[in-house]
Design an enzyme around this catalytic site. Structure first.
Site, PDB file in Angstrom:
ATOM      1  N   VAL A 110     105.791  28.366 -12.917  1.00 21.09           N
ATOM      2  CA  VAL A 110     105.229  29.636 -13.394  1.00 21.09           C
ATOM      3  C   VAL A 110     103.730  29.508 -13.671  1.00 21.09           C
ATOM      4  O   VAL A 110     102.938  30.386 -13.308  1.00 21.09           O
ATOM      5  CB  VAL A 110     105.982  30.123 -14.664  1.00 21.09           C
ATOM      6  N   LYS A 149     118.451  36.353 -21.818  1.00 25.95           N
ATOM      7  CA  LYS A 149     117.743  37.542 -21.314  1.00 25.95           C
ATOM      8  C   LYS A 149     118.403  38.830 -21.791  1.00 25.95           C
ATOM      9  O   LYS A 149     117.722  39.757 -22.239  1.00 25.95           O
ATOM     10  CB  LYS A 149     117.676  37.489 -19.791  1.00 25.95           C
TER      11      LYS A 149
HETATM   12  P1  NDP Z   1     108.414  23.778 -14.884  1.00 22.54           P
HETATM   13  O1  NDP Z   1     109.367  22.716 -15.286  1.00 22.54           O
HETATM   14  O2  NDP Z   1     108.115  23.987 -13.456  1.00 22.54           O
HETATM   15  O3  NDP Z   1     107.022  23.555 -15.659  1.00 22.54           O
HETATM   16  C1  NDP Z   1     106.937  23.174 -16.997  1.00 22.54           C
HETATM   17  C2  NDP Z   1     105.516  22.757 -17.308  1.00 22.54           C
HETATM   18  O4  NDP Z   1     105.447  22.451 -18.694  1.00 22.54           O
HETATM   19  C3  NDP Z   1     105.058  21.535 -16.540  1.00 22.54           C
HETATM   20  O5  NDP Z   1     103.709  21.661 -16.192  1.00 22.54           O
HETATM   21  C4  NDP Z   1     105.238  20.393 -17.544  1.00 22.54           C
HETATM   22  O6  NDP Z   1     104.285  19.377 -17.404  1.00 22.54           O
HETATM   23  C5  NDP Z   1     104.931  21.127 -18.847  1.00 22.54           C
HETATM   24  N1  NDP Z   1     105.632  20.491 -19.969  1.00 22.54           N
HETATM   25  C6  NDP Z   1     106.943  20.413 -20.180  1.00 22.54           C
HETATM   26  N2  NDP Z   1     107.205  19.787 -21.347  1.00 22.54           N
HETATM   27  C7  NDP Z   1     105.999  19.445 -21.861  1.00 22.54           C
HETATM   28  C8  NDP Z   1     105.583  18.768 -23.034  1.00 22.54           C
HETATM   29  N3  NDP Z   1     106.451  18.294 -23.924  1.00 22.54           N
HETATM   30  N4  NDP Z   1     104.261  18.604 -23.240  1.00 22.54           N
HETATM   31  C9  NDP Z   1     103.363  19.075 -22.341  1.00 22.54           C
HETATM   32  N5  NDP Z   1     103.693  19.730 -21.224  1.00 22.54           N
HETATM   33  C10 NDP Z   1     105.006  19.919 -20.978  1.00 22.54           C
HETATM   34  O7  NDP Z   1     108.988  25.113 -15.558  1.00 22.54           O
HETATM   35  P2  NDP Z   1     108.787  26.602 -15.030  1.00 22.54           P
HETATM   36  O8  NDP Z   1     107.373  26.864 -14.697  1.00 22.54           O
HETATM   37  O9  NDP Z   1     109.836  26.887 -14.027  1.00 22.54           O
HETATM   38  O10 NDP Z   1     109.203  27.419 -16.340  1.00 22.54           O
HETATM   39  C11 NDP Z   1     108.316  27.610 -17.415  1.00 22.54           C
HETATM   40  C12 NDP Z   1     108.859  28.702 -18.327  1.00 22.54           C
HETATM   41  O11 NDP Z   1     108.960  29.909 -17.594  1.00 22.54           O
HETATM   42  C13 NDP Z   1     110.266  28.447 -18.866  1.00 22.54           C
HETATM   43  O12 NDP Z   1     110.354  29.035 -20.138  1.00 22.54           O
HETATM   44  C14 NDP Z   1     111.155  29.196 -17.888  1.00 22.54           C
HETATM   45  O13 NDP Z   1     112.382  29.562 -18.443  1.00 22.54           O
HETATM   46  C15 NDP Z   1     110.290  30.409 -17.629  1.00 22.54           C
HETATM   47  N6  NDP Z   1     110.545  31.119 -16.400  1.00 22.54           N
HETATM   48  C16 NDP Z   1     110.685  30.429 -15.219  1.00 22.54           C
HETATM   49  C17 NDP Z   1     110.839  31.131 -14.035  1.00 22.54           C
HETATM   50  C18 NDP Z   1     110.966  30.443 -12.717  1.00 22.54           C
HETATM   51  O14 NDP Z   1     111.206  31.130 -11.719  1.00 22.54           O
HETATM   52  N7  NDP Z   1     110.839  29.132 -12.639  1.00 22.54           N
HETATM   53  C19 NDP Z   1     110.902  32.597 -14.027  1.00 22.54           C
HETATM   54  C20 NDP Z   1     110.749  33.214 -15.334  1.00 22.54           C
HETATM   55  C21 NDP Z   1     110.577  32.487 -16.465  1.00 22.54           C
HETATM   56  P3  NDP Z   1     104.183  18.456 -16.077  1.00 22.54           P
HETATM   57  O15 NDP Z   1     103.652  19.361 -15.003  1.00 22.54           O
HETATM   58  O16 NDP Z   1     103.263  17.397 -16.462  1.00 22.54           O
HETATM   59  O17 NDP Z   1     105.582  17.991 -15.798  1.00 22.54           O
HETATM   60  N1  HSE Z   2     116.027  30.085 -13.841  1.00 23.33           N
HETATM   61  C1  HSE Z   2     115.723  31.459 -13.945  1.00 23.33           C
HETATM   62  C2  HSE Z   2     116.456  32.218 -12.855  1.00 23.33           C
HETATM   63  C3  HSE Z   2     114.243  31.669 -13.830  1.00 23.33           C
HETATM   64  O1  HSE Z   2     116.998  31.585 -11.947  1.00 23.33           O
HETATM   65  O2  HSE Z   2     116.510  33.441 -12.942  1.00 23.33           O
HETATM   66  C4  HSE Z   2     113.821  33.091 -14.072  1.00 23.33           C
HETATM   67  O3  HSE Z   2     113.953  33.436 -15.413  1.00 23.33           O
END
Ligand code: NDP
Ligand code: HSE
Length: 426
Positions: free
Chosen positions: A15, A204
């Protein structure tokens, strides 16, 4: 000189990178729409060894240095989970920063407290991306639809599970192959159990129910079943009877209370939600004045979710330009929830049996004793010489169906109650 809005990212995964790319690619249009320039000042991550294709000097593993930085105006939290996200968002608000988050678990569990905190500080806290990926759902519920009594909402709110169910039906894909593809496409949560067991949909739908009902629904009061028990056999039976199986989040107002449930659901092929496939999500709402409304679009993935995050950032940016804050609409905790036992709906049941005389009669007797009447029933012999009974009930009470199935499973002619799927028609 006009102010430049300084942004701090917490997280830079699926994201975060989508949101960052949109800020880069559509920079001029965004600046024009806000009326102020912006810059990404810092990005907090965990793993410094990853190649990110972005100026390395922006990255830090010290996320507190972002939320404590007095020069940062807006924090975009896209880490996920509660720890350390809750602590960091709270600290950002306490340090006077507006917050945009995509974190449904955080908002479902701590939304009331955090929105109150934002309001008390005159700050924005936006979370459009937390529900439905790129689809605008939170803002319409808070604003355009807020005058309605929102009697009922049903949503396909998880892209991963909708992708899996679609692949199983359309491509006859294996469940685990489809899940792996969804993970590769960046749809799944860090722990995909959250997707397939309905936990993500539970967060959600509880957020949507909390906005609609004006009080936070406790996540542990959401009834929840995932898709791991849905088989190709059930998908095929559903299709033969004119239905499709979807993982739905459902919230229905019952007086002052709300019943919130997540489970695989059979819906008629003619229902608008039945044609929402793949990573697409949709929310169908019935309001007392507006009638039926449906929103749909991509529910997960880097670009659509990035779009929702940046939509929220634009709102914050415009408020900064105007010298104020926007629409943090506080809600308290303590929404009353209605028990699942009182639900009345239709049920699809698949029961594996001994293929012998009197089997049908013995099962029907149990259903009859519990006042459950059968609308359709089929019995067929399986290659193993066992039999299978598949039926659709008329409307029945959840407590009666569960009590009947608890008895049925002990009948000598029954091997197992293979599947129970609730059916919704509107
Ligand atoms: P990712 O796992 O792809 O990314 C998570 C990021 O957070 C990474 O950059 C990771 O670092 C960083 N991170 C995780 N833990 C730590 C920590 N303890 N300290 C510092 N940095 C940390 O997750 P997503 O982008 O998929 O999801 C992010 C949020 O968005 C979540 O809440 C998810 O539910 C929500 N979301 C996701 C969607 C999707 O389609 N994926 C859609 C809608 C909402 P590093 O890069 O170094 O590993
Ligand atoms: N893991 C979630 C999904 C990301 O598959 O819908 C979006 O919130």
């Amino acid at each position: 000189m006009a102010k430049t809005i300084r942004i701090g990212f917490l997280g830079f995964g699926t994201v975060g990178t989508g949101a960052f790319r949109m800020l880069q690619d559509n920079r001029d249009a965004i600046v024009k729409k806000i009326g102020l320039s912006f810059e990404v000042a810092k990005i907090g991550i965990k793993d410094t060894s990853k190649e990110r294709g972005v100026d390395p000097s922006l990255f830090t593993t010290d996320l507190d240095s972002i939320v404590n930085d007095p020069t940062i105006d807006v924090v975009i939290e896209v880490i996920g989970g509660v720890d350390p996200a809750a602590r960091l968002v709270e600290a950002a608000l306490k340090h006077g920063k507006h917050v945009v988050t995509a974190n449904k678990e955080l908002i479902a569990k701590h939304g009331s407290r955090l929105v109150h905190l934002a309001k008390s500080k005159g700050l924005d806290l936006h979370y459009e991306a937390a529900v439905g990926g790129g689809i605008p759902l939170i803002q319409p519920l808070k604003h355009q639809l807020a005058g309605n009594d929102l009697v009922r909402m049903m949503g396909i709110l998880n892209g991963t599970t909708n992708y899996i169910l679609t692949m199983m039906e359309e491509e006859e894909a294996d469940y685990s192959d489809a899940l792996r593809e969804a993970q590769e496409k960046g749809y799944a949560e860090a722990d995909p159990t959250n997707d397939v067991e309905g936990i993500d949909t539970g967060y959600k739908i509880s957020i949507l129910a909390s906005i609609a009902g004006g009080k936070q629904v406790a996540v542990n009061e959401v009834y929840r079943e995932g898709i791991s028990k849905v088989s190709a056999t059930d998908i095929a039976y559903a299709a033969s009877w004119g239905y499709r199986i979807k993982l739905l989040g459902i919230a229905e107002m019952i007086g002052e209370a709300v019943r919130v449930r997540v489970h695989p659901t059979m819906i008629p092929l003619t229902h608008p939600l039945a044609s929402v496939n793949g990573v697409y999500n949709a929310l169908w709402i019935h309001g007392d004045f507006v009638g039926d409304v449906m929103f749909s679009g991509r529910g997960a993935g880097s670009d659509p979710t990035g779009s929702a995050v940046i939509g929220d950032f634009l709102d914050v940016g415009r408020n900064i330009f105007a010298g104020g804050s926007g629409s943090a609409i506080p809600y308290d905790e303590g929404m009353k929830t209605a028990p699942m036992d009182d639900l009345e709906t239709t049920y699809y049941l698949r029961i594996q049996v001994e293929d012998k005389p009197r089997t049908l009669g013995e099962i029907s007797m149990v259903f009859g004793r519990h006042e459950i009447s059968i609308a359709e029933m089929q019995m067929r012999t399986l290659p193993s010489e066992k039999g299978e009974i598949v039926c659709l009930t008329h409307k029945a009470k959840e407590s009666a169906v569960q009590a009947a199935l608890a008895e049925v499973q002990w009948l000598p002619c029954v091997s197992k109650v293979a599947t129970t799927i609730r059916v919704e028609t509107a």
